[in-house]
Design an enzyme around this catalytic site. Structure first.
Site, PDB file in Angstrom:
ATOM      1  N   GLY A  39      43.446  39.575  36.677  1.00  0.00           N
ATOM      2  CA  GLY A  39      42.662  39.765  35.459  1.00  0.00           C
ATOM      3  C   GLY A  39      42.668  38.525  34.583  1.00  0.00           C
ATOM      4  O   GLY A  39      42.630  38.626  33.349  1.00  0.00           O
ATOM      5  N   ASN A  41      40.417  36.445  33.944  1.00  0.00           N
ATOM      6  CA  ASN A  41      39.110  36.039  33.435  1.00  0.00           C
ATOM      7  C   ASN A  41      38.835  36.521  32.020  1.00  0.00           C
ATOM      8  O   ASN A  41      37.817  36.154  31.427  1.00  0.00           O
ATOM      9  CB  ASN A  41      37.996  36.570  34.346  1.00  0.00           C
ATOM     10  N   GLY A  43      40.607  38.453  28.092  1.00  0.00           N
ATOM     11  CA  GLY A  43      41.698  38.985  27.295  1.00  0.00           C
ATOM     12  C   GLY A  43      42.983  38.186  27.411  1.00  0.00           C
ATOM     13  O   GLY A  43      42.982  36.955  27.501  1.00  0.00           O
ATOM     14  N   ILE A  44      44.091  38.890  27.409  1.00  0.00           N
ATOM     15  CA  ILE A  44      45.404  38.255  27.477  1.00  0.00           C
ATOM     16  C   ILE A  44      45.553  37.462  28.767  1.00  0.00           C
ATOM     17  O   ILE A  44      46.113  36.367  28.779  1.00  0.00           O
ATOM     18  CB  ILE A  44      46.504  39.315  27.338  1.00  0.00           C
ATOM     19  N   GLY A  45      45.041  38.008  29.861  1.00  0.00           N
ATOM     20  CA  GLY A  45      45.154  37.317  31.142  1.00  0.00           C
ATOM     21  C   GLY A  45      44.516  35.944  31.117  1.00  0.00           C
ATOM     22  O   GLY A  45      45.043  34.989  31.706  1.00  0.00           O
ATOM     23  N   SER A 168      52.713  47.489  28.083  1.00  0.00           N
ATOM     24  CA  SER A 168      51.989  47.745  26.846  1.00  0.00           C
ATOM     25  C   SER A 168      52.901  48.478  25.881  1.00  0.00           C
ATOM     26  O   SER A 168      53.705  49.329  26.275  1.00  0.00           O
ATOM     27  CB  SER A 168      50.745  48.586  27.120  1.00  0.00           C
ATOM     28  N   TYR A 193      46.215  56.287  29.808  1.00  0.00           N
ATOM     29  CA  TYR A 193      46.391  54.831  29.821  1.00  0.00           C
ATOM     30  C   TYR A 193      47.853  54.468  29.563  1.00  0.00           C
ATOM     31  O   TYR A 193      48.447  53.668  30.301  1.00  0.00           O
ATOM     32  CB  TYR A 193      45.500  54.180  28.768  1.00  0.00           C
TER      33      TYR A 193
END
Length: 328
Positions: A39, A41, A43-45, A168, A193
């Protein structure tokens, strides 16, 4: 009796050089490092990948969308001169594809993987993957569980490979329902989630326990980003463009929360800092919500070894692979 000859003095070993204080804005160089960020590409990643690329390391972004991966690579290259970054197509919700995706990495070892990619749904209805697994549980936990199995030979080939799992803060107040891991009987998106992230974090701690039991050189560290908001995140076109006035509107939240660039700091430290050890939990310094990364006590419900063993067995049955099978 002849005198006993004097013994030469025992040389004093040189002092072990102290590690300099960790500075999120002055990271150690890592030219030899090879890292995979799932991931990477968005946000945090994305910020994990950008910050690791700035150390001189080779960084591979594992992304489901080639178009979004191309945008992220262009952004990193525009900000990091000579960045050694590339991407591989990786869909964590498609379990049968993961073996081939790892083969496409084209590396002979991997110094660390950051298990960051995730899905967060806000509204019903419940969604399933092609394999019939609830989408968030499948992507956030099962996909990373299976990916670890295929990556383990590459991680074991590194001098000290690391698995860094991005959890999270939402998982702190949740508890696993081992009888309904996929929320078939009671689906509430936010709770599902949080539980999927809790499963992911529980796996990270249990993985390290199993690695230590067999004397593996690979370690597993769990991190979380605290409270990371888009409105407090700097622009990185085309990955993220902050709207005019967004930061001003989020100013009150900035007292306790932070942007996603800062949410990346615990994961980056877990990858690079040689003093970080397997089985640890790292998060933001201020109330676990914002600030520079620090080690924090492992949450009590992450230390339930019986629940972790049951989760591992259920995950093994659902994915038909076992990350421990190639550890030794």
């Amino acid at each position: 009796m002849p005198p006993v000859p004097a013994q030469p003095p025992v040389p004093t070993p040189p002092p072990v050089p102290a590690q300099p204080p960790w500075n999120v804005h002055r990271l150690p160089r890592a030219h030899a490092g090879v890292y995979l960020v799932t991931g990477g590409n968005a946000g945090i990643g994305y910020f994990v990948a950008e910050q690791l690329a700035a150390t001189g390391a080779t960084v591979v972004l594992g992304c489901r969308s080639p178009a979004k991966a191309a945008g992220a690579l262009a952004s990193i290259r525009s900000r990091v001169a000579g960045a050694r970054v590339r991407s591989v197509r990786l869909d964590l919700a498609d379990l049968p594809s993961l073996d081939a995706a790892v083969g496409a990495l084209g590396v002979d070892h991997l110094d660390a993987v950051v298990h960051n990619a995730g899905v967060a749904l806000d509204d019903p209805p419940r969604q399933e993957t092609a394999d019939g697994h609830e989408l968030m549980f499948a992507t956030n936990h099962l996909g990373h569980f299976a990916l670890t199995r295929w990556l383990m030979p590459l991680l074991s080939a590194a001098p000290a490979g690391r698995v860094v799992t991005m959890g999270s803060f939402a998982a702190k107040s949740e508890r696993l329902d081992l009888a309904d891991l996929q929320s078939r009987h009671d689906y509430r998106p936010k709770r599902s989630y949080g539980r999927s992230k809790l499963a992911q974090m529980t796996f990270g701690i249990e993985l390290d326990r199993r690695l230590r039991a067999v004397g593996s050189t690979v370690s597993s560290v769990v991190v979380h980003p605290g409270g990371a908001l888009d409105s407090l995140t700097p622009s990185r076109a085309p990955v993220h463009v902050r709207r005019a006035g967004a930061r001003l509107g989020a100013a009150p939240a900035a007292l306790l929360l932070q942007g996603k660039h800062a949410g990346a700091w615990p994961a980056v430290r877990a990858v690079l800092d040689p003093t970080v050890r397997g089985g640890q939990l790292w998060g933001p310094r201020v109330l676990g919500l914002r600030g520079e990364p620090r080690r924090e006590p492992v949450w009590p419900h992450l230390t339930d070894t019986a629940a972790a063993a049951r989760l591992w067995e259920a995950s093994r049955e659902l994915t038909r692979v076992d990350p421990g099978a190639t550890v030794g």
